[in-house]
Design a protein around this motif. Structure first.
Motif, short mmCIF file in Angstrom:
data_model
loop_
_atom_site.label_atom_id
_atom_site.label_comp_id
_atom_site.label_asym_id
_atom_site.label_seq_id
_atom_site.Cartn_x
_atom_site.Cartn_y
_atom_site.Cartn_z
N TYR B 17 -6.48 33.07 72.17
CA TYR B 17 -5.72 32.01 71.49
C TYR B 17 -4.82 31.38 72.51
O TYR B 17 -4.12 32.06 73.24
N GLY B 18 -4.84 30.06 72.59
CA GLY B 18 -3.99 29.35 73.55
C GLY B 18 -4.62 29.39 74.93
O GLY B 18 -5.70 29.96 75.13
N THR B 19 -3.95 28.73 75.90
CA THR B 19 -4.49 28.69 77.26
C THR B 19 -3.38 28.95 78.25
O THR B 19 -2.20 28.97 77.88
N GLY B 20 -3.76 29.16 79.50
CA GLY B 20 -2.77 29.33 80.56
C GLY B 20 -2.05 30.67 80.45
O GLY B 20 -2.56 31.62 79.87
N PRO B 21 -0.84 30.70 81.02
CA PRO B 21 -0.13 31.99 81.07
C PRO B 21 0.27 32.52 79.69
O PRO B 21 0.49 33.71 79.53
N HIS B 25 -5.09 37.24 74.57
CA HIS B 25 -6.50 37.65 74.60
C HIS B 25 -6.72 38.72 73.55
O HIS B 25 -6.34 39.86 73.74
N ALA B 26 -7.32 38.30 72.44
CA ALA B 26 -7.51 39.24 71.34
C ALA B 26 -8.72 40.14 71.62
O ALA B 26 -8.73 41.31 71.28
N LEU B 27 -9.75 39.57 72.24
CA LEU B 27 -10.92 40.36 72.63
C LEU B 27 -11.20 40.07 74.11
O LEU B 27 -11.21 38.91 74.52
N SER B 62 -14.74 32.21 65.25
CA SER B 62 -15.68 31.95 66.34
C SER B 62 -15.20 32.66 67.60
O SER B 62 -14.00 32.92 67.75
N ALA B 63 -16.13 32.96 68.50
CA ALA B 63 -15.77 33.62 69.75
C ALA B 63 -15.42 32.57 70.79
O ALA B 63 -15.84 31.42 70.68
N THR B 64 -14.62 32.96 71.79
CA THR B 64 -14.30 32.05 72.89
C THR B 64 -15.45 32.05 73.90
O THR B 64 -15.86 31.00 74.39
N SER B 65 -15.97 33.24 74.19
CA SER B 65 -17.17 33.31 75.04
C SER B 65 -17.94 34.58 74.67
O SER B 65 -17.45 35.41 73.91
#
Lengths: 786, 237
Positions: B17-21, B25-27, B62-65
């Motif tokens: 969720y979110g980007t950068g610093p 990271h949930a998974l 949905s998954a991020t990757s």
């Protein structure tokens, strides 16, 4: 923001979060406030403009029409106690032959005023003494008939042909609303007012050593009734004894009736809008407080007292209504200015500006705030009564039970989503009833407003298609022998002629006296029949009279009673006759008897004062050309023009009113549906998200939301139609005056359009809210308790 | 167990969720295989990623990757409508807060699902399976928490899903009621053969599973197999 107390910050954020619903409610409220500001402001502006005009240009308070009187009568009238000013004048009728207008044009002639009933010059200049033919004409007539200074007007006055020269246009407090005798809607192209110098008019009217009308101004505090009575007695030898005050002046009567109509509207419309907005505010606050039980409990547990919490929610209602009030004021001012423009098309004022006083603005705001508080009070009361422990406990699942009626209905349904809808419908009966009522009122508003056109069409149908089937109605300059019928039949295109006899009279029953015309119609008349409001045709019975219900009420007379008739013209006969029927006559004659019977009562032989003609439209130009040359004819009224005049007037004024009322009705529907659907979405968010998680498609889950609003709208339709017809009937009867009665005749088309308006507005709104349902956060809905 | 076909496979599954610093990271790359007919328990502290995994496997998120397959379908490649159809056909859900429709009775809550399923059980049979045959015409407000959760299970199994995903199904219940709910889940797994995945904080529950997966910090910390499943009735906490 940080300087604000936290509860105030919460308040502003709540308002922002609920902005859609807040706006919907504020708009409904604004419509109510705007209507109130517009109507009250317009009533006041018309009244003020009228007073200023009447005073500024010295409108007479009493008119004394005469046949012909010498100057000594003016001196006698001046000595009547209570009379402060006297002006004599000459008045007459003329028919004009204007290029481009086939029909003879009717004009009212006045000698130029000196002190009373002064005219306001609008263009050109006043007639000069050295040019006896110079005239000024009413501004609206000049515009409609395309007349400009320098134009020549061939006129037939009292059988004499004279040529008038137009030098200016004017308006007058006496003719704010100018209609030809016997008409109710203006036809400015075919009727106008003409002012000309006294000498030439006297020559045309054969009245060089006298006058035929006296205008009186009264001293402050004088009794108009006393003055009228004395004036009649003094002038008895010179005229028809028909002095009357402003209440019977036709222009003033229409102005008064317009103000009365505004008063009727303001009694009906703003309360509907304010009621609906109070209800919407109530459900919005109730829901907000439901979702914030834990917050309320927490605040109380931390030591907040109940009053500030109640105030917190009440403030939301107040802020929202302040927004509604501000919008409403702006709307009222805008509508007021727009309506002023429309009024200026009908009423000739030198100036009419819309201005509602501070008291109207403040009063409408007070009304709106009172409605808002009334809507908020029960919800706020619940918030402040919650105990902290109760508030912090998770709310039990919404209670549904199976009442005998609802469970039987629910079992008939094919699927669970439909059952959810129906159970929701029955779960909060008060909210359901209020929503249905709100939507029904919107439909009623549309139907009542749009049906005004239906009512007028019905009026036209009754009066012109079934009653007055003549193409032309003529009035003669003086009574003629009944054999005039044969002369008329020889005119080009005349297929049938029916002479009638009309006389001016005072009708007496007990203590009641009314001045009215008595109309004698030929037996078995085909061209002029008396048609009642319910559509039945009534033949004047031999030996008796038909009386309109309005006149019967004023005279307190019923069928079977005898009416005394004092004729106020010619030989001033007096006779009595039995009333055989009281009829609801929509428009026109008030007292009708058979012409032969009338002539026998008058002991004058076979006499006619006018005739109804059926003509061949192909030959109309030839006929009109002949009529323009005939000294016999004082006026010609063409049924088709009258109908067109009515339709144009109604179409123009009612078109705009109906447009606004349609928008306002839609606004109510949008407000009720949007608020209802948002609340329902908030209450059902978890259910809908659960359904989506369980595999229901967006449309299937959204069906619950949209279906619920559809069911409410469906339930509102029959009620709305019934309410609309009742409201239409009420408005028709309150707009009816002693001059005309408006039938209530809502057409199927209007009803269908109303249903369509409500259905489209509700469907569009529900679909809009459904899109929010499509965007529900599924994961969050599962993690939250409620 | 390993001869059973895989029902779920994931490869390098991540979710942030979110980007950068400031990104959360949930998974952080989960590789997991679940076999048909298994009863699997996911353990781990709050925020360890177990719910996120379950939501992705259930087609709610949905998954991020990375990729996830349900049998031969790559669910990470499905669009919103495809996920709806996937949930509708294959998945049953049981939630911590039951998520029953308050306006519908127990029977109707089940019927809500059987109406849109292809080959459902009779709602009455599903309710009987969780021991609620006597409470079918009660509204949720008239049922206890445990009864509401068993209605939710009946609703989830009535369409004969291949997988039952349960997020903290006993989280809102006392231990005695919780065991009754777990018994219902175990019965479904044993008698109908439905694959069952249960998320819980409660380590005791792991004893009733075939497979136990421990989550920590968005990744699988351990994956063990129980030699023997303990019946829920023997559990206590």
């Amino acid at each position: 923001m940080n300087a604000l107390p936290p509860l105030t910050r919460k308040l502003l954020r709540d308002l922002w979060r609920l902005r859609g619903q807040a706006l919907a409610i504020a708009l409904v409220m604004a419509a109510g406030v705007g209507m109130a500001v517009m109507s009250y402001g317009m009533m006041r502006s018309l009244d003020a403009a009228r007073s200023a005009y009447y005073e500024g240009y010295n409108l007479a308070q009493v008119w004394v029409p005469l046949r012909r009187a010498p100057d000594s009568l003016a001196r006698e009238l001046a000595e009547v106690p209570g009379v402060a000013g006297v002006e004599t004048r000459l008045s007459g009728a003329a028919t004009l032959d204007l290029p481009g207008i086939a029909e003879p044009v009717l004009a009212r002639l006045h000698s130029l005023p000196v002190r009373l009933n002064r005219a306001v010059l609008r263009s050109g200049r006043m007639p000069r003494a050295e040019h006896p033919n110079e005239v000024i004409v009413s501004e609206a007539f000049a515009k409609a008939a395309r007349l400009a200074p320098g134009d020549r007007l061939p006129a037939l006055v009292y059988g004499k042909r004279i040529e008038l020269v137009l030098v200016g246009t004017a308006i007058s407090p006496e003719h704010v609303y100018a209609v030809a005798p016997g008409q109710i809607f203006p036809d400015n192209r075919r009727f106008g007012i003409i002012w000309m110098a006294r000498e030439p008019l006297a020559a045309a009217l054969d009245m060089r050593d006298g006058f035929n009308e006296v205008l009186l101004r009264l001293a402050p505090g004088a009794s108009e009734q006393d003055v009228i009575r004395r004036a009649d007695r003094i002038s008895a030898a010179f005229g028809p004894a028909g002095a009357y005050g402003r209440d019977l002046d036709i222009s003033n009567r229409f102005l008064t009736s317009e103000i009365d109509q505004l008063r009727t509207m303001v009694r009906i419309l703003p309360p509907i809008f304010l009621l609906v907005s109070a209800f919407l505010l109530n459900i919005l606050l109730a829901r907000l407080i439901d979702t914030e039980r834990e917050v309320i409990g927490l605040l109380k547990a931390f030591g907040y007292r109940s009053a500030p919490i109640a105030w917190h929610y009440a403030q939301l209602a107040l802020l929202l209504s302040l927004g509604g009030v501000a919008l409403g004021w702006a709307l009222g001012l805008w509508l007021g200015r727009g309506v002023t423009g429309i009024y200026l098309d009908y009423f000739a004022f030198p100036a009419l500006t819309f201005s509602a006083g501070a008291d109207i603005y403040l009063g409408s705001a007070a009304m709106a705030l009172a409605a808002a508080l009334a809507g908020a009070v029960s919800a706020v009361w619940r918030a402040q009564r919650l105990t902290p422990a109760e508030a912090m406990r998770p709310p039990a699942p919404a209670r549904y039970s199976s009442g005998p009626l609802s469970s039987r209905l629910v079992r008939l349904l094919p699927d669970e989503p439909s059952r959810m809808i129906l159970r929701g419908f029955f779960r909060r009966p008060l909210r359901t009833i209020a929503s249905v009522l709100g939507l029904a009122m919107a439909l009623a508003l549309y139907v009542a407003s749009a049906s005004s056109t239906d009512n007028v069409e019905r009026l036209i149908q009754l009066v012109f298609e079934r009653g007055q089937r003549a193409d032309l109605a003529l009035s003669f300059t003086e009574p003629r022998d009944g054999r005039v019928r044969r002369e008329l039949a020889l005119l080009p295109g005349v297929q049938r002629a029916e002479p009638y006899r009309a006389i001016a009279a005072e009708l007496i029953h007990g203590p009641h006296r009314e001045r009215e015309a008595v109309l004698g119609l030929p037996r078995g008349s085909a061209l002029m029949r008396i048609v009642a409001l319910d559509g039945t045709t009534i033949e004047p019975p031999p030996g008796g009279a038909l009386i309109s219900s309005q006149l019967a009420r004023k005279l307190d007379i019923a069928a079977g009673d005898r009416l005394e008739v004092q004729v106020t013209e010619g030989q001033r006969q007096r006779f009595s006759l039995p009333i055989t029927a009281v009829v609801d006559v929509p428009l026109g004659a008030s007292l009708v008897i058979e012409r032969g019977a009338l002539n026998r009562l008058l002991r004058e032989g076979d006499v006619a004062t006018g005739a109804y003609l059926m003509t061949d439209p192909q030959q109309a130009p030839a006929l009109f050309a002949r009529l323009k040359q005939t000294p016999l004819v004082a006026s010609v009224s063409v049924a088709a023009n009258a109908v067109r005049g009515i339709r144009e007037t109604i179409a123009e004024s009612m078109g705009i009113v109906t447009l606004f009322n349609t928008l306002f009705a839609m606004l109510i529907v949008v407000g009720v549906t949007y608020t209802g659907a948002r609340i329902s979405l908030s209450e059902r968010a978890r259910d809908l998200a659960s359904m989506r998680v369980l595999g229901f498609r967006k449309g299937e889950a959204g069906f619950v939301l949209v279906g619920e609003q559809a069911l409410l709208a469906l339930a509102a339709l029959p009620l709305g139609l019934v309410l609309g017809m009742a409201l239409s009937r009420y408005i028709a009867s309150s707009f009816s005056s002693d001059m005309f009665m408006i039938p209530a005749a809502v057409s199927a088309r209007t009803l269908a359009e109303g249903v369509l308006v409500v259905a489209v507005a509700a469907a569009a709104t529900a679909v809009l809210v459904r899109r929010s349902a499509d965007r529900l956060d599924l994961v969050r809905a599962l993690k939250t308790r409620e | 167990m390993s001869e059973r076909p895989a029902i779920y496979r994931t490869a390098g599954l991540t979710k942030s969720y979110g980007t950068g610093p400031t990104a959360v990271h949930a998974l952080r790359g989960v590789d997991l295989t679940v076999h048909a007919g298994e009863l699997l328990v996911l353990l781990g502290p709050s925020g360890s990623g177990k719910s996120t995994l379950l939501n992705i496997l259930g087609g709610l998120d949905s998954a991020t990757s990375g990729q996830a397959w349900f049998e031969d379908t790559e669910i990470t490649a499905l669009d919103a409508d495809g996920l709806t159809e996937y949930r509708r056909r294959s998945i049953g859900f049981v939630f911590q807060f039951y998520n029953l429709i308050a306006a519908l009775t127990a029977r109707e809550n089940v019927q809500l699902i059987t109406d849109i399923a292809e080959d459902p059980m009779a709602p009455e049979a599903a309710l009987a399976l969780v021991g609620l045959e006597g409470r079918m015409d009660h509204f949720p407000a008239q049922l206890s928490g445990g009864e509401q959760q068993r209605v939710a299970i009946a609703r989830a199994i009535a369409k004969r899903p291949q997988v039952l995903l349960c997020d903290e199904p006993t989280g809102a219940l006392d231990s005695e009621t919780g065991i009754r709910v777990l018994t219902a889940l175990e019965t479904v797994n044993r008698e109908v053969g439905t694959t069952v995945m249960i998320i819980t904080h409660n380590a005791v529950i792991a004893d009733m599973a075939d497979e136990v997966v421990h989550f920590a910090d968005g990744a699988i910390a351990s994956h063990t197999s129980n030699p023997r499943r303990r019946p829920p009735g023997e559990l206590s906490w």
